[in-house]
Scaffold this motif. Structure first.
Motif, PDB file in Angstrom:
ATOM      1  N   ARG A   1     -23.547 -30.703 -33.796  1.00 47.20           N
ATOM      2  CA  ARG A   1     -24.316 -29.640 -34.245  1.00 47.20           C
ATOM      3  C   ARG A   1     -25.492 -29.255 -33.061  1.00 47.20           C
ATOM      4  O   ARG A   1     -25.755 -28.196 -32.621  1.00 47.20           O
ATOM      5  CB  ARG A   1     -25.054 -29.580 -35.425  1.00 47.20           C
ATOM      6  N   LEU A   2     -26.140 -30.474 -32.533  1.00 49.43           N
ATOM      7  CA  LEU A   2     -26.982 -30.226 -31.425  1.00 49.43           C
ATOM      8  C   LEU A   2     -26.624 -29.552 -30.052  1.00 49.43           C
ATOM      9  O   LEU A   2     -26.950 -29.025 -29.471  1.00 49.43           O
ATOM     10  CB  LEU A   2     -27.789 -31.536 -31.143  1.00 49.43           C
ATOM     11  N   ALA A   3     -25.337 -30.151 -29.921  1.00 44.92           N
ATOM     12  CA  ALA A   3     -24.471 -29.659 -28.651  1.00 44.92           C
ATOM     13  C   ALA A   3     -25.456 -29.870 -27.266  1.00 44.92           C
ATOM     14  O   ALA A   3     -25.900 -29.061 -26.590  1.00 44.92           O
ATOM     15  CB  ALA A   3     -24.193 -28.324 -28.659  1.00 44.92           C
ATOM     16  N   LEU A   4     -25.845 -31.102 -27.254  1.00 48.54           N
ATOM     17  CA  LEU A   4     -27.110 -31.469 -26.277  1.00 48.54           C
ATOM     18  C   LEU A   4     -26.325 -31.269 -24.726  1.00 48.54           C
ATOM     19  O   LEU A   4     -25.013 -31.611 -24.327  1.00 48.54           O
ATOM     20  CB  LEU A   4     -27.188 -32.954 -26.104  1.00 48.54           C
ATOM     21  N   ARG A   5     -27.070 -30.857 -23.924  1.00 49.80           N
ATOM     22  CA  ARG A   5     -26.631 -30.487 -22.468  1.00 49.80           C
ATOM     23  C   ARG A   5     -27.647 -31.258 -21.184  1.00 49.80           C
ATOM     24  O   ARG A   5     -27.077 -31.265 -20.223  1.00 49.80           O
ATOM     25  CB  ARG A   5     -26.628 -28.830 -22.239  1.00 49.80           C
ATOM     26  N   GLU A   6     -28.740 -31.488 -21.619  1.00 47.51           N
ATOM     27  CA  GLU A   6     -29.552 -32.106 -20.741  1.00 47.51           C
ATOM     28  C   GLU A   6     -28.983 -33.132 -19.810  1.00 47.51           C
ATOM     29  O   GLU A   6     -28.532 -34.166 -20.747  1.00 47.51           O
ATOM     30  CB  GLU A   6     -31.015 -32.306 -21.130  1.00 47.51           C
ATOM     31  N   ASP A   7     -29.168 -33.224 -18.554  1.00 46.31           N
ATOM     32  CA  ASP A   7     -28.720 -34.553 -17.917  1.00 46.31           C
ATOM     33  C   ASP A   7     -29.933 -35.229 -17.527  1.00 46.31           C
ATOM     34  O   ASP A   7     -29.372 -36.585 -17.121  1.00 46.31           O
ATOM     35  CB  ASP A   7     -27.889 -34.101 -16.293  1.00 46.31           C
ATOM     36  N   GLY A   8     -30.885 -35.028 -17.298  1.00 42.64           N
ATOM     37  CA  GLY A   8     -32.171 -35.757 -16.836  1.00 42.64           C
ATOM     38  C   GLY A   8     -33.058 -36.117 -18.128  1.00 42.64           C
ATOM     39  O   GLY A   8     -32.661 -36.591 -19.226  1.00 42.64           O
ATOM     40  N   ASP A   9     -34.361 -36.296 -18.005  1.00 44.05           N
ATOM     41  CA  ASP A   9     -35.375 -37.278 -18.859  1.00 44.05           C
ATOM     42  C   ASP A   9     -35.777 -36.094 -19.878  1.00 44.05           C
ATOM     43  O   ASP A   9     -36.630 -36.460 -20.834  1.00 44.05           O
ATOM     44  CB  ASP A   9     -36.569 -37.437 -17.968  1.00 44.05           C
ATOM     45  N   LEU A  10     -35.446 -34.852 -20.026  1.00 46.08           N
ATOM     46  CA  LEU A  10     -35.653 -33.798 -21.019  1.00 46.08           C
ATOM     47  C   LEU A  10     -34.624 -34.163 -22.326  1.00 46.08           C
ATOM     48  O   LEU A  10     -34.636 -33.364 -23.259  1.00 46.08           O
ATOM     49  CB  LEU A  10     -35.403 -32.607 -20.656  1.00 46.08           C
ATOM     50  N   LEU A  11     -33.540 -35.001 -22.245  1.00 46.56           N
ATOM     51  CA  LEU A  11     -32.718 -35.081 -23.452  1.00 46.56           C
ATOM     52  C   LEU A  11     -33.253 -35.122 -24.731  1.00 46.56           C
ATOM     53  O   LEU A  11     -32.935 -34.663 -25.631  1.00 46.56           O
ATOM     54  CB  LEU A  11     -31.702 -36.095 -22.826  1.00 46.56           C
ATOM     55  N   ASP A  12     -34.402 -36.160 -24.614  1.00 51.40           N
ATOM     56  CA  ASP A  12     -35.129 -36.501 -25.898  1.00 51.40           C
ATOM     57  C   ASP A  12     -35.700 -35.292 -26.379  1.00 51.40           C
ATOM     58  O   ASP A  12     -35.755 -35.003 -27.695  1.00 51.40           O
ATOM     59  CB  ASP A  12     -36.303 -37.388 -25.827  1.00 51.40           C
ATOM     60  N   LEU A  13     -36.333 -34.531 -25.485  1.00 51.46           N
ATOM     61  CA  LEU A  13     -37.029 -33.407 -26.073  1.00 51.46           C
ATOM     62  C   LEU A  13     -35.962 -32.380 -26.660  1.00 51.46           C
ATOM     63  O   LEU A  13     -36.383 -31.600 -27.536  1.00 51.46           O
ATOM     64  CB  LEU A  13     -37.692 -32.658 -24.932  1.00 51.46           C
ATOM     65  N   GLU A  14     -34.869 -32.087 -25.970  1.00 53.11           N
ATOM     66  CA  GLU A  14     -33.856 -31.334 -26.237  1.00 53.11           C
ATOM     67  C   GLU A  14     -33.472 -31.621 -27.720  1.00 53.11           C
ATOM     68  O   GLU A  14     -32.979 -30.954 -28.611  1.00 53.11           O
ATOM     69  CB  GLU A  14     -32.875 -31.264 -25.197  1.00 53.11           C
ATOM     70  N   LEU A  15     -33.149 -32.982 -27.906  1.00 52.81           N
ATOM     71  CA  LEU A  15     -32.428 -33.421 -29.209  1.00 52.81           C
ATOM     72  C   LEU A  15     -33.682 -33.001 -30.484  1.00 52.81           C
ATOM     73  O   LEU A  15     -33.249 -32.342 -31.427  1.00 52.81           O
ATOM     74  CB  LEU A  15     -32.419 -34.966 -29.312  1.00 52.81           C
TER      75      LEU A  15
END
Length: 229
Positions: free
Chosen positions: A167-181
């Motif tokens: 459902r989250l469909a994460l897209r970040e490749d760098g250090d912002l992945l945790d924030l995106e989640l």
């Protein structure tokens, strides 16, 4: 056919040849003692040392360890590739340089109690005032821009279900992945349970976080807000 494990643990490794074998070797005793069926998905993350070769050797010797290579590098890309390859119904990813496997066991217990959403570790008493100030500022930015509550956006381990990951469909490749989640969890109104953890002694190597990378994260959070709005 081998049954899928309960827990898949994604461990990105960045140039950790001097301690990767010790780190991977610490997980089986802790997880087996807790009776947790598991697999480890080790992801060499843009490595320029012998880390991939060591991980490949260890994976060949233990069917519970699999390797997914990420020559291009990137924290977010490594995590996403590992999660995509994982076979467990419950998913975990964490910083392999700092995490104690016992923390993963404790966090899984918290996640089971919560029953949904995200469970994450929150670092406390790190003994580095400048880093703590920078983390406070980033957490404040996350709250203002995305409604992310709690502390330590980048704290790991993090545990979630495969269903929520989809459902989250994460897209970040760098250090912002945790924030995106966590921004996605807030948007979906999914709860976030936090486990306070002290210590976080590095297993080896040195941190690659600099003032410049911190500034990039602050600016990146604004970019992410524009993308997600």
């Amino acid at each position: 056919m081998t049954a899928a494990p309960e827990l898949s643990i994604v461990l990105p490794f960045r140039n950790q040849a001097d301690h990767v074998e010790r780190v991977l070797g610490a997980y089986p005793p802790a997880l087996e003692a807790a009776g947790i069926p598991y697999e480890i998905v080790a992801v060499p993350n843009g490595c320029s040392d012998e880390t991939p070769a060591i991980v490949a050797r260890l994976a060949a010797a233990d069917p519970r360890v699999r390797m997914v290579g990420n020559p291009a590098g990137g924290w977010g890309r490594s995590v996403r590739m590992g999660l995509a390859a994982a076979s467990g119904a419950t998913l975990c990813y964490t910083n392999s340089a700092r995490t104690d496997p016992v923390t993963v066991v404790a966090l899984l217990a918290l996640y089971r109690t919560a029953g949904r959403g995200v469970a994450k570790a929150t670092r406390s008493a790190r003994g580095a005032p400048v880093r703590e100030l920078g983390s406070w500022a980033f957490n404040l930015e996350a709250r203002v821009l995305f409604g992310v509550t709690g502390a330590d956006v980048n704290g790991t381990p993090k545990i979630l279900s495969r269903e929520l990951l989809d459902r989250l469909a994460l897209r970040e490749d760098g250090d912002l992945l945790d924030l995106e989640l966590l921004a996605g969890a807030a948007r979906l109104r999914e709860p976030v349970a936090e486990l306070a953890v002290t210590g976080f002694r590095r297993h080896g190597g040195v941190s690659t976080t600099t003032y410049l990378s911190a500034l990039r994260m602050y600016a990146g959070a604004i970019r992410l807000r524009m993308i997600l709005q």
